[in-house]
Design a protein around this motif. Structure first.
Motif, PDB file in Angstrom:
ATOM      1  N   THR A  47       0.843  -1.209   0.000  1.00 44.95           N
ATOM      2  CA  THR A  47       0.000   0.000   0.000  1.00 44.95           C
ATOM      3  C   THR A  47       0.874   1.253   0.000  1.00 44.95           C
ATOM      4  OG1 THR A  47      -1.642  -1.229   1.266  1.00 44.95           O
ATOM      5  CG2 THR A  47      -1.875   1.158   1.247  1.00 44.95           C
ATOM      6  N   ARG A  48       1.893   1.218   0.882  1.00 44.12           N
ATOM      7  CA  ARG A  48       2.781   2.393   0.981  1.00 44.12           C
ATOM      8  C   ARG A  48       3.549   2.596  -0.318  1.00 44.12           C
ATOM      9  NH1 ARG A  48       7.902   2.323   1.993  1.00 44.12           N
ATOM     10  NH2 ARG A  48       7.926   0.225   2.847  1.00 44.12           N
ATOM     11  N   LEU A  49       4.104   1.495  -0.849  1.00 48.20           N
ATOM     12  CA  LEU A  49       5.000   1.629  -2.008  1.00 48.20           C
ATOM     13  C   LEU A  49       4.265   1.976  -3.302  1.00 48.20           C
ATOM     14  CD1 LEU A  49       7.322  -1.235  -0.919  1.00 48.20           C
ATOM     15  CD2 LEU A  49       8.126   1.054  -1.511  1.00 48.20           C
ATOM     16  N   ASN A 279      22.446   5.004   8.791  1.00 55.43           N
ATOM     17  CA  ASN A 279      22.139   4.384  10.096  1.00 55.43           C
ATOM     18  C   ASN A 279      21.502   3.011   9.914  1.00 55.43           C
ATOM     19  OD1 ASN A 279      23.105   6.659  11.281  1.00 55.43           O
ATOM     20  ND2 ASN A 279      21.108   7.535  11.783  1.00 55.43           N
ATOM     21  N   HIS A 280      20.585   2.920   8.942  1.00 53.36           N
ATOM     22  CA  HIS A 280      19.916   1.630   8.710  1.00 53.36           C
ATOM     23  C   HIS A 280      20.924   0.576   8.246  1.00 53.36           C
ATOM     24  CE1 HIS A 280      16.898  -1.285   7.926  1.00 53.36           C
ATOM     25  NE2 HIS A 280      16.981  -1.221   6.610  1.00 53.36           N
ATOM     26  N   ARG A 281      21.819   0.956   7.329  1.00 51.85           N
ATOM     27  CA  ARG A 281      22.841   0.012   6.852  1.00 51.85           C
ATOM     28  C   ARG A 281      23.712  -0.456   8.005  1.00 51.85           C
ATOM     29  NH1 ARG A 281      25.814   1.739   1.393  1.00 51.85           N
ATOM     30  NH2 ARG A 281      24.067   2.442   0.156  1.00 51.85           N
ATOM     31  N   LEU A 283      23.222  -0.356  11.346  1.00 55.61           N
ATOM     32  CA  LEU A 283      22.528  -1.187  12.337  1.00 55.61           C
ATOM     33  C   LEU A 283      22.249  -2.581  11.767  1.00 55.61           C
ATOM     34  CD1 LEU A 283      20.130   1.480  13.815  1.00 55.61           C
ATOM     35  CD2 LEU A 283      21.686   0.049  15.145  1.00 55.61           C
ATOM     36  N   ALA A 284      21.851  -2.634  10.477  1.00 55.77           N
ATOM     37  CA  ALA A 284      21.572  -3.932   9.850  1.00 55.77           C
ATOM     38  C   ALA A 284      22.834  -4.794   9.857  1.00 55.77           C
ATOM     39  CB  ALA A 284      21.083  -3.727   8.420  1.00 55.77           C
ATOM     40  N   THR A 285      23.988  -4.171   9.621  1.00 57.14           N
ATOM     41  CA  THR A 285      25.239  -4.934   9.600  1.00 57.14           C
ATOM     42  C   THR A 285      25.560  -5.453  11.005  1.00 57.14           C
ATOM     43  OG1 THR A 285      25.978  -3.482   7.834  1.00 57.14           O
ATOM     44  CG2 THR A 285      27.675  -4.822   8.893  1.00 57.14           C
ATOM     45  N   LEU A 320      19.341 -13.755   4.071  1.00 59.88           N
ATOM     46  CA  LEU A 320      18.408 -13.390   2.994  1.00 59.88           C
ATOM     47  C   LEU A 320      17.904 -11.953   3.181  1.00 59.88           C
ATOM     48  CD1 LEU A 320      17.128 -14.608   0.513  1.00 59.88           C
ATOM     49  CD2 LEU A 320      15.206 -15.343   1.895  1.00 59.88           C
ATOM     50  N   GLN A 321      17.617 -11.583   4.443  1.00 55.25           N
ATOM     51  CA  GLN A 321      17.101 -10.242   4.709  1.00 55.25           C
ATOM     52  C   GLN A 321      18.125  -9.170   4.320  1.00 55.25           C
ATOM     53  OE1 GLN A 321      14.404  -8.951   5.143  1.00 55.25           O
ATOM     54  NE2 GLN A 321      14.515  -7.090   6.344  1.00 55.25           N
ATOM     55  N   TYR A 322      19.372  -9.433   4.666  1.00 58.06           N
ATOM     56  CA  TYR A 322      20.444  -8.483   4.339  1.00 58.06           C
ATOM     57  C   TYR A 322      20.545  -8.343   2.805  1.00 58.06           C
ATOM     58  CZ  TYR A 322      24.738  -5.895   5.314  1.00 58.06           C
ATOM     59  OH  TYR A 322      25.684  -4.894   5.437  1.00 58.06           O
ATOM     60  N   LEU A 340       8.707  -7.276   0.018  1.00 62.80           N
ATOM     61  CA  LEU A 340       9.324  -8.524   0.500  1.00 62.80           C
ATOM     62  C   LEU A 340      10.306  -8.230   1.643  1.00 62.80           C
ATOM     63  CD1 LEU A 340       9.118 -11.481  -0.247  1.00 62.80           C
ATOM     64  CD2 LEU A 340      11.071 -11.210  -1.776  1.00 62.80           C
ATOM     65  N   HIS A 341      11.069  -7.155   1.492  1.00 68.40           N
ATOM     66  CA  HIS A 341      12.063  -6.778   2.510  1.00 68.40           C
ATOM     67  C   HIS A 341      11.358  -6.457   3.838  1.00 68.40           C
ATOM     68  CE1 HIS A 341      15.803  -5.314   4.089  1.00 68.40           C
ATOM     69  NE2 HIS A 341      15.394  -4.066   4.177  1.00 68.40           N
ATOM     70  N   GLN A 342      10.242  -5.753   3.747  1.00 68.62           N
ATOM     71  CA  GLN A 342       9.479  -5.403   4.949  1.00 68.62           C
ATOM     72  C   GLN A 342       8.874  -6.659   5.590  1.00 68.62           C
ATOM     73  OE1 GLN A 342       7.016  -1.941   4.820  1.00 68.62           O
ATOM     74  NE2 GLN A 342       5.341  -2.885   5.904  1.00 68.62           N
ATOM     75  N   THR A 343       8.300  -7.534   4.750  1.00 67.41           N
ATOM     76  CA  THR A 343       7.663  -8.746   5.269  1.00 67.41           C
ATOM     77  C   THR A 343       8.697  -9.686   5.890  1.00 67.41           C
ATOM     78  OG1 THR A 343       6.174  -8.533   3.395  1.00 67.41           O
ATOM     79  CG2 THR A 343       6.027 -10.576   4.644  1.00 67.41           C
TER      80      THR A 343
HETATM   81  C1  HEM Z   1      19.082  -7.000   9.487  1.00 67.87           C
HETATM   82  C2  HEM Z   1      18.797  -6.637   8.273  1.00 67.87           C
HETATM   83  C3  HEM Z   1      17.688  -5.703   7.903  1.00 67.87           C
HETATM   84  C4  HEM Z   1      16.452  -5.520   8.485  1.00 67.87           C
HETATM   85  C5  HEM Z   1      15.858  -6.254   9.683  1.00 67.87           C
HETATM   86  C6  HEM Z   1      15.771  -4.495   7.732  1.00 67.87           C
HETATM   87  C7  HEM Z   1      14.486  -4.028   7.997  1.00 67.87           C
HETATM   88  C8  HEM Z   1      13.834  -3.100   7.226  1.00 67.87           C
HETATM   89  C9  HEM Z   1      12.455  -2.732   7.382  1.00 67.87           C
HETATM   90  C10 HEM Z   1      11.501  -3.318   8.419  1.00 67.87           C
HETATM   91  C11 HEM Z   1      12.161  -1.805   6.438  1.00 67.87           C
HETATM   92  C12 HEM Z   1      10.825  -1.224   6.045  1.00 67.87           C
HETATM   93  C13 HEM Z   1      10.133  -0.424   7.032  1.00 67.87           C
HETATM   94  C14 HEM Z   1       8.824   0.112   6.535  1.00 67.87           C
HETATM   95  O1  HEM Z   1       8.411  -0.175   5.423  1.00 67.87           O
HETATM   96  O2  HEM Z   1       8.193   0.861   7.245  1.00 67.87           O
HETATM   97  C15 HEM Z   1      13.364  -1.552   5.701  1.00 67.87           C
HETATM   98  C16 HEM Z   1      13.436  -0.641   4.668  1.00 67.87           C
HETATM   99  C17 HEM Z   1      14.559  -0.509   3.865  1.00 67.87           C
HETATM  100  N1  HEM Z   1      15.758  -1.179   3.984  1.00 67.87           N
HETATM  101 FE1  HEM Z   1      16.188  -2.608   5.353  1.00 67.87          FE
HETATM  102  N2  HEM Z   1      16.615  -4.070   6.722  1.00 67.87           N
HETATM  103  C18 HEM Z   1      17.788  -4.766   6.796  1.00 67.87           C
HETATM  104  C19 HEM Z   1      18.882  -4.627   5.970  1.00 67.87           C
HETATM  105  C20 HEM Z   1      19.010  -3.717   4.958  1.00 67.87           C
HETATM  106  C21 HEM Z   1      20.188  -3.523   4.150  1.00 67.87           C
HETATM  107  C22 HEM Z   1      21.507  -4.271   4.306  1.00 67.87           C
HETATM  108  C23 HEM Z   1      19.894  -2.548   3.242  1.00 67.87           C
HETATM  109  C24 HEM Z   1      20.754  -1.968   2.143  1.00 67.87           C
HETATM  110  C25 HEM Z   1      22.005  -1.740   2.235  1.00 67.87           C
HETATM  111  C26 HEM Z   1      18.537  -2.130   3.477  1.00 67.87           C
HETATM  112  C27 HEM Z   1      17.866  -1.168   2.748  1.00 67.87           C
HETATM  113  C28 HEM Z   1      16.583  -0.756   2.978  1.00 67.87           C
HETATM  114  C29 HEM Z   1      15.898   0.237   2.178  1.00 67.87           C
HETATM  115  C30 HEM Z   1      16.452   0.967   0.970  1.00 67.87           C
HETATM  116  C31 HEM Z   1      14.623   0.386   2.730  1.00 67.87           C
HETATM  117  C32 HEM Z   1      13.495   1.318   2.253  1.00 67.87           C
HETATM  118  C33 HEM Z   1      12.619   0.579   1.298  1.00 67.87           C
HETATM  119  C34 HEM Z   1      11.316   1.289   1.058  1.00 67.87           C
HETATM  120  O3  HEM Z   1      11.319   2.487   0.805  1.00 67.87           O
HETATM  121  O4  HEM Z   1      10.311   0.597   1.088  1.00 67.87           O
HETATM  122  N3  HEM Z   1      18.030  -2.857   4.522  1.00 67.87           N
HETATM  123  N4  HEM Z   1      14.364  -2.359   6.179  1.00 67.87           N
END
Ligand code: HEM
Length: 375
Positions: A47-49, A279-281, A283-285, A320-322, A340-343
């Protein structure tokens, strides 16, 4: 020195949440609810995307269950949508058909939420009537129902922020709040499901000491995962995934040049898209490395078979998530990858919770215990 065998054995079990005969159906029902919530998280991402989230401008918890049934009603809702900045700035020139497409996605998202309410309440009434649940479980599930309603309200609080002048999307902090609350409900449902199927067996002190380091590590991983998810929500909310579509560098360096250009400094974490993505990158690492280390340490111990399997599944899930995160970024956030990334983040969370639950309960070295018995 080997511990005496008695040290490993559980002491008297806590009062179970359900009777033995009700254990399986209630477990399956709760897992189904958690699965439905996962579907809801996925729908929320799509919905958001697709930019559909602001298409329904009315908050009608009861009547909203009926979609528009006449052409006049469609025209009325479309006219309403034409008044908000998102239409004027992003979707100007939309036909009624275009509007209907985004409307349906948001409508299904809301409808799914209501369906979940029924899927919780109706079987709960039946199970209470059949005396299959304890008062404690009924109260827990009643509490979850109320929290589900609150999540609907938070959803509306989020959507309303998208109607502000010059705003074309919802406020990032409210998006994070909505996502976190959904994940909290999902975690509570899963934990309750685990507790009904594998009732708690408090363990003796010597076992606790032996597993406590691993357990502390698992809780630490949960903290890191939560922070990563919050940072992910901010990345999505600020559209920070649409810049720096490269990995591992950002604009030619590991740390983006304008990481701290806003003042005061804390604003960068919320508003500066370069800093938000970085920050997201980061923390994910950290989070992925911590989970992989936990798995490495856990697998060195001789765990019960299904605890071992859940560790291995968690390992694959985080890798897979990374990778999905990187794919989402490199492909500039296509709907399928972002959804898929969010789910998948919720699936990783579910697996980590399962690991934590297992570590709370099960003797770590059942096989060692068996060996000792036979000696
Ligand atoms: C432990 C690994 C990770 C977790 C748990 C995680 C979790 C999430 C979640 C929950 C969201 C979506 C939040 C929402 O839609 O409100 C998100 C968005 C995103 N993540 Fe990650 N993430 C991880 C790794 C990464 C990595 C390694 C990258 C890239 C280097 C990345 C890039 C992104 C991007 C670009 C978005 C925004 C996508 C969008 O606009 O829908 N993530 N992540």
């Amino acid at each position: 020195m080997k511990q005496p065998i008695e040290d490993y054995s559980p002491v008297a079990a806590c009062k179970p949440l359900v009777s033995l005969r009700a254990r399986k159906p209630i477990f399956i029902w709760l897992l189904t609810l958690a699965g439905m919530l996962l579907g809801m998280i996925s729908l929320g991402g799509a919905t958001r995307l697709t930019g559909s989230g602001l298409s329904i401008m009315e908050w009608n918890p009861i009547q909203g269950i009926i979609p528009p049934l006449s052409h006049a009603e469609w025209e009325r809702l479309f006219a309403l949508y034409k008044t908000i900045p998102q239409y004027k700035i992003l979707h100007n020139g939309f036909s009624l058909h275009d509007f209907q497409t985004i409307f349906w996605l948001e409508w299904i998202h809301r409808f799914w939420g209501r369906l979940m309410g029924f899927a919780l309440v109706l079987p709960l009434i039946y199970f209470i009537y059949k005396k299959m649940v304890t008062v404690r479980l009924a109260l827990i599930l009643g509490g979850l129902f109320v929290l589900g309603g609150l999540q609907g309200l938070i959803g509306w609080f989020m959507v309303a922020s998208g109607f502000n002048p010059n705003s074309t999307a919802v406020a990032p902090v409210r998006l994070v709040l909505h996502l976190l609350f959904a994940l909290l409900l999902y975690a509570a449902l899963l934990w309750t499901a685990f507790s009904t199927y594998w009732p708690k067996q408090p363990l003796q002190q010597s076992y606790k000491t032996r597993s406590s380091l691993l357990l502390a590590g698992a809780w630490f991983c949960l903290l890191l995962l939560t922070l990563t998810i919050i940072a992910g929500g901010l990345t999505a909310g600020t559209h920070a995934g649409f810049i720096f579509n490269e990995f591992p560098l950002m604009g030619g360096s590991l740390i983006p040049a304008d990481y701290a250009h806003l003042h005061p400094f804390w604003r960068n974490g919320l508003e500066n898209t370069a800093a938000v993505q970085f920050n997201h990158r980061l923390l994910a690492t950290f989070c992925s490395l911590a989970i992989l280390t936990l798995i490495f340490c856990g697998l060195k111990k001789r765990l019960e078979r299904h605890t071992q399997i859940s560790f291995i599944l968690l390992g694959w899930a985080i890798i897979l998530q990374y990778s999905l995160g990187i794919t989402t970024l490199l492909l500039v956030v296509p709907v399928w990858a972002g959804t898929l990334h969010q789910t998948w983040a919720a699936i990783v969370l579910g697996l980590l919770l399962f690991v934590i639950y297992q570590l709370h309960l099960k003797p770590l070295q059942i096989s060692t215990l068996a060996e000792q018995k036979s000696e």
